[in-house]
Scaffold this active site. Structure first.
Site, PDB file in Angstrom:
ATOM      1  N   VAL A   3      18.043  14.782   5.523  1.00 28.77           N
ATOM      2  CA  VAL A   3      19.471  15.141   5.455  1.00 28.77           C
ATOM      3  C   VAL A   3      19.679  16.592   5.900  1.00 28.77           C
ATOM      4  O   VAL A   3      20.553  16.892   6.728  1.00 28.77           O
ATOM      5  CB  VAL A   3      20.015  14.908   4.018  1.00 28.77           C
ATOM      6  CG1 VAL A   3      21.391  15.532   3.834  1.00 28.77           C
ATOM      7  CG2 VAL A   3      20.044  13.410   3.713  1.00 28.77           C
ATOM      8  N   ARG A  19      13.300  -4.665  -2.213  1.00 29.26           N
ATOM      9  CA  ARG A  19      12.540  -5.515  -1.299  1.00 29.26           C
ATOM     10  C   ARG A  19      13.554  -6.519  -0.759  1.00 29.26           C
ATOM     11  O   ARG A  19      14.311  -7.093  -1.534  1.00 29.26           O
ATOM     12  CB  ARG A  19      11.400  -6.208  -2.035  1.00 29.26           C
ATOM     13  CG  ARG A  19      10.431  -5.213  -2.701  1.00 29.26           C
ATOM     14  CD  ARG A  19       9.107  -5.852  -3.007  1.00 29.26           C
ATOM     15  NE  ARG A  19       8.261  -4.992  -3.836  1.00 29.26           N
ATOM     16  CZ  ARG A  19       7.411  -4.076  -3.361  1.00 29.26           C
ATOM     17  NH1 ARG A  19       7.313  -3.893  -2.060  1.00 29.26           N
ATOM     18  NH2 ARG A  19       6.668  -3.356  -4.174  1.00 29.26           N
ATOM     19  N   CYS A  20      13.586  -6.712   0.549  1.00 28.49           N
ATOM     20  CA  CYS A  20      14.655  -7.529   1.134  1.00 28.49           C
ATOM     21  C   CYS A  20      14.063  -8.551   2.103  1.00 28.49           C
ATOM     22  O   CYS A  20      14.080  -8.345   3.324  1.00 28.49           O
ATOM     23  CB  CYS A  20      15.654  -6.601   1.840  1.00 28.49           C
ATOM     24  SG  CYS A  20      17.072  -7.447   2.547  1.00 28.49           S
ATOM     25  N   SER A  36       8.595  -2.658   5.743  1.00 29.21           N
ATOM     26  CA  SER A  36       9.853  -1.969   6.064  1.00 29.21           C
ATOM     27  C   SER A  36       9.833  -1.460   7.504  1.00 29.21           C
ATOM     28  O   SER A  36      10.852  -1.494   8.210  1.00 29.21           O
ATOM     29  CB  SER A  36      10.060  -0.785   5.111  1.00 29.21           C
ATOM     30  OG  SER A  36       9.856  -1.197   3.783  1.00 29.21           O
ATOM     31  N   ASP A  57       0.368   2.992  -1.854  1.00 27.05           N
ATOM     32  CA  ASP A  57      -0.848   2.253  -1.493  1.00 27.05           C
ATOM     33  C   ASP A  57      -1.697   2.891  -0.387  1.00 27.05           C
ATOM     34  O   ASP A  57      -2.847   2.514  -0.204  1.00 27.05           O
ATOM     35  CB  ASP A  57      -0.480   0.828  -1.054  1.00 27.05           C
ATOM     36  CG  ASP A  57      -0.035  -0.026  -2.230  1.00 27.05           C
ATOM     37  OD1 ASP A  57      -0.248   0.391  -3.383  1.00 27.05           O
ATOM     38  OD2 ASP A  57       0.526  -1.114  -1.994  1.00 27.05           O
ATOM     39  N   LYS A 107     -25.947   6.477 -21.873  1.00 28.73           N
ATOM     40  CA  LYS A 107     -24.484   6.536 -21.682  1.00 28.73           C
ATOM     41  C   LYS A 107     -23.774   5.914 -22.868  1.00 28.73           C
ATOM     42  O   LYS A 107     -24.242   4.906 -23.418  1.00 28.73           O
ATOM     43  CB  LYS A 107     -24.084   5.735 -20.432  1.00 28.73           C
ATOM     44  CG  LYS A 107     -24.167   6.505 -19.149  1.00 28.73           C
ATOM     45  CD  LYS A 107     -23.429   5.760 -18.056  1.00 28.73           C
ATOM     46  CE  LYS A 107     -23.732   6.354 -16.707  1.00 28.73           C
ATOM     47  NZ  LYS A 107     -22.978   5.725 -15.632  1.00 28.73           N
ATOM     48  N   HIS A 116       3.149   0.189 -13.568  1.00 30.38           N
ATOM     49  CA  HIS A 116       4.144   0.951 -12.798  1.00 30.38           C
ATOM     50  C   HIS A 116       4.231   2.431 -13.161  1.00 30.38           C
ATOM     51  O   HIS A 116       4.953   3.164 -12.472  1.00 30.38           O
ATOM     52  CB  HIS A 116       5.521   0.294 -12.930  1.00 30.38           C
ATOM     53  CG  HIS A 116       5.611  -0.982 -12.126  1.00 30.38           C
ATOM     54  ND1 HIS A 116       5.069  -2.158 -12.575  1.00 30.38           N
ATOM     55  CD2 HIS A 116       6.143  -1.242 -10.910  1.00 30.38           C
ATOM     56  CE1 HIS A 116       5.282  -3.102 -11.659  1.00 30.38           C
ATOM     57  NE2 HIS A 116       5.925  -2.571 -10.648  1.00 30.38           N
ATOM     58  N   GLN A 131       2.180   4.357 -12.401  1.00 32.24           N
ATOM     59  CA  GLN A 131       1.616   4.971 -11.179  1.00 32.24           C
ATOM     60  C   GLN A 131       2.669   5.194 -10.108  1.00 32.24           C
ATOM     61  O   GLN A 131       2.448   5.916  -9.144  1.00 32.24           O
ATOM     62  CB  GLN A 131       0.516   4.075 -10.595  1.00 32.24           C
ATOM     63  CG  GLN A 131      -0.704   3.996 -11.479  1.00 32.24           C
ATOM     64  CD  GLN A 131      -1.521   2.740 -11.208  1.00 32.24           C
ATOM     65  OE1 GLN A 131      -2.492   2.782 -10.483  1.00 32.24           O
ATOM     66  NE2 GLN A 131      -1.127   1.617 -11.777  1.00 32.24           N
TER      67      GLN A 131
HETATM   68  O1  F6P Z   1       4.664  -0.358  -3.632  1.00 36.51           O
HETATM   69  C1  F6P Z   1       3.357  -0.748  -3.659  1.00 36.51           C
HETATM   70  C2  F6P Z   1       3.052  -1.491  -4.949  1.00 36.51           C
HETATM   71  O2  F6P Z   1       3.208  -0.629  -6.060  1.00 36.51           O
HETATM   72  C3  F6P Z   1       1.675  -2.108  -4.951  1.00 36.51           C
HETATM   73  O3  F6P Z   1       0.653  -1.234  -5.319  1.00 36.51           O
HETATM   74  C4  F6P Z   1       1.869  -3.219  -5.933  1.00 36.51           C
HETATM   75  O4  F6P Z   1       0.955  -4.246  -5.694  1.00 36.51           O
HETATM   76  C5  F6P Z   1       3.292  -3.667  -5.690  1.00 36.51           C
HETATM   77  O5  F6P Z   1       3.954  -2.558  -5.095  1.00 36.51           O
HETATM   78  C6  F6P Z   1       4.048  -4.071  -6.911  1.00 36.51           C
HETATM   79  O6  F6P Z   1       5.330  -4.435  -6.530  1.00 36.51           O
HETATM   80  P1  F6P Z   1       6.533  -4.715  -7.537  1.00 36.51           P
HETATM   81  O7  F6P Z   1       6.898  -3.429  -8.204  1.00 36.51           O
HETATM   82  O8  F6P Z   1       7.609  -5.230  -6.677  1.00 36.51           O
HETATM   83  O9  F6P Z   1       6.001  -5.711  -8.515  1.00 36.51           O
END
Ligand code: F6P
Length: 324
Positions: A24, A72-73, A105, A128, A216, A254, A256
């Site tokens: 932007v 996601r589309c 995408s 990823d 260990k 998620h 991550q």
């Molecule tokens: O965006 C990548 C990712 O996080 C992958 O690592 C994972 O497998 C997938 O998306 C999960 O997708 P969703 O959040 O749509 O379940």
């Protein structure tokens, strides 16, 4: 060329906001109108487009997620739907489109360009790190950092209870998160994503037992979530019942995908947004911003339409060597 729109598509990734801000502000600095499309291609089809100004991207670069939201589309695989999207862009007076997302995408953007002549640029944004043609995708560093911090915490309890933990990280079809987290957290083993349900649990158990013998107190197995749901639990069951190894599963999920982007993600996203706009102004019809050997620049989008799946054997060798 008078106006550029930007959207995010697919799974969000930390650093997308830095890229939006960069697109932007570079566009405005170049005298162009900048538009944000809310909710990815799905939002474009709803005409969910708004004009952006310098302050609409203020104070966002430090935040995870995306102010434009994403989606996601799968409908965008359909040529008639893309025709509709092209009409909407034209009706809104948008001359070029920047798509921040993964390789699905990018493919949508490429088709839109091929069929309707709209200039497009892809900015690689996915945790990823699996887009062909670029060494790096925005969000990967933050996701790996988040996972490593979690594994460090799991190590504490694993050590106290003398347990094995199977820690499942994201990357359904991509090995990089598992590989980096495995190496950086001192994992004993890494299980990569596969359609095949067979994991050599006997070999994993042998490694764990060898570690226990030499003193260990805990073991960490990093498992990519994979395409076969429940794999980590099956490995745990086998370790427990067949090999008598006290094991637990922890699925990071998620978390991550969220959180403040690391310096590296901000650094790369800011540069990629800038180069995306410059590519459009330079007249590149369909490009993608990439990082190769530390350099960031725009290249032909066609080089970035595939999905990578490389597990560097040397990396695996290092993981195994360091976890003896
Ligand atoms: O965006 C990548 C990712 O996080 C992958 O690592 C994972 O497998 C997938 O998306 C999960 O997708 P969703 O959040 O749509 O379940």
């Amino acid at each position: 060329m008078k106006s550029i729109a930007v959207l995010c598509s697919g799974g969000d990734s930390p650093g997308m906001n830095c890229a939006i801000r960069s697109v932007v502000r570079t566009a405005i600095a170049e005298g162009l109108d900048a538009y944000g499309i809310q909710r990815g291609y799905a939002g474009l089809l709803e005409g969910n487009v708004k004009k952006m100004d310098v302050s609409s991207v203020g104070n966002i670069l430090q935040h995870g997620g995306t102010i434009l939201q994403t989606s996601r589309c799968p409908e965008f695989l359909n040529a008639d739907i893309r025709k509709e999207a092209a009409h909407i862009l034209k009706r809104k007076g948008i001359d070029a489109l920047v798509v921040i997302g993964g390789n699905g995408s990018f493919n949508g953007a490429y088709e839109l360009h091929k069929e309707h002549g709209i200039p497009v640029v892809g900015i690689p944004g996915t945790i990823d790190n699996d887009i062909e043609g670029t060494d790096y995708t925005i969000g990967f560093d933050t996701a790996v950092q988040t996972a490593i911090e979690a594994v460090d915490k799991i190590r504490d309890t694993a050590h106290s209870h003398e347990r094995t933990f199977i820690v499942e990280v994201m990357g359904r079809k991509s090995p990089d998160i598992a590989l980096y987290v495995g190496l950086c957290s001192g994992a004993e083993n890494i299980i990569f994503p596969t359609k095949d349900e067979t994991v050599n649990v006997d070999a994993i158990a042998d490694d764990i037992k060898r570690g226990i013998k030499r003193g260990k107190h805990s073991s960490i197995i990093i498992a990519a979530e994979g395409e076969v749901e429940g794999m980590s639990h099956r490995v745990k069951e086998e370790l427990n019942t067949k090999h008598g190894i006290d094991s637990k599963v922890c699925i990071l999920g998620h978390i991550q995908r969220g959180g403040n982007p690391t310096a590296n993600d901000r650094f790369i996203a800011s540069q990629m947004g800038y180069h995306a706009v410059k590519a459009i102004i330079a007249g590149q019809p369909a490009s993608a911003t990439v990082q190769r050997k530390g350099q960031i620049f725009a290249t032909d989008l066609k080089e970035c339409l595939g999905k990578k799946f490389d597990v560097d054997p040397e990396m695996m060798e290092i993981v195994k060597t360091l976890s003896i």
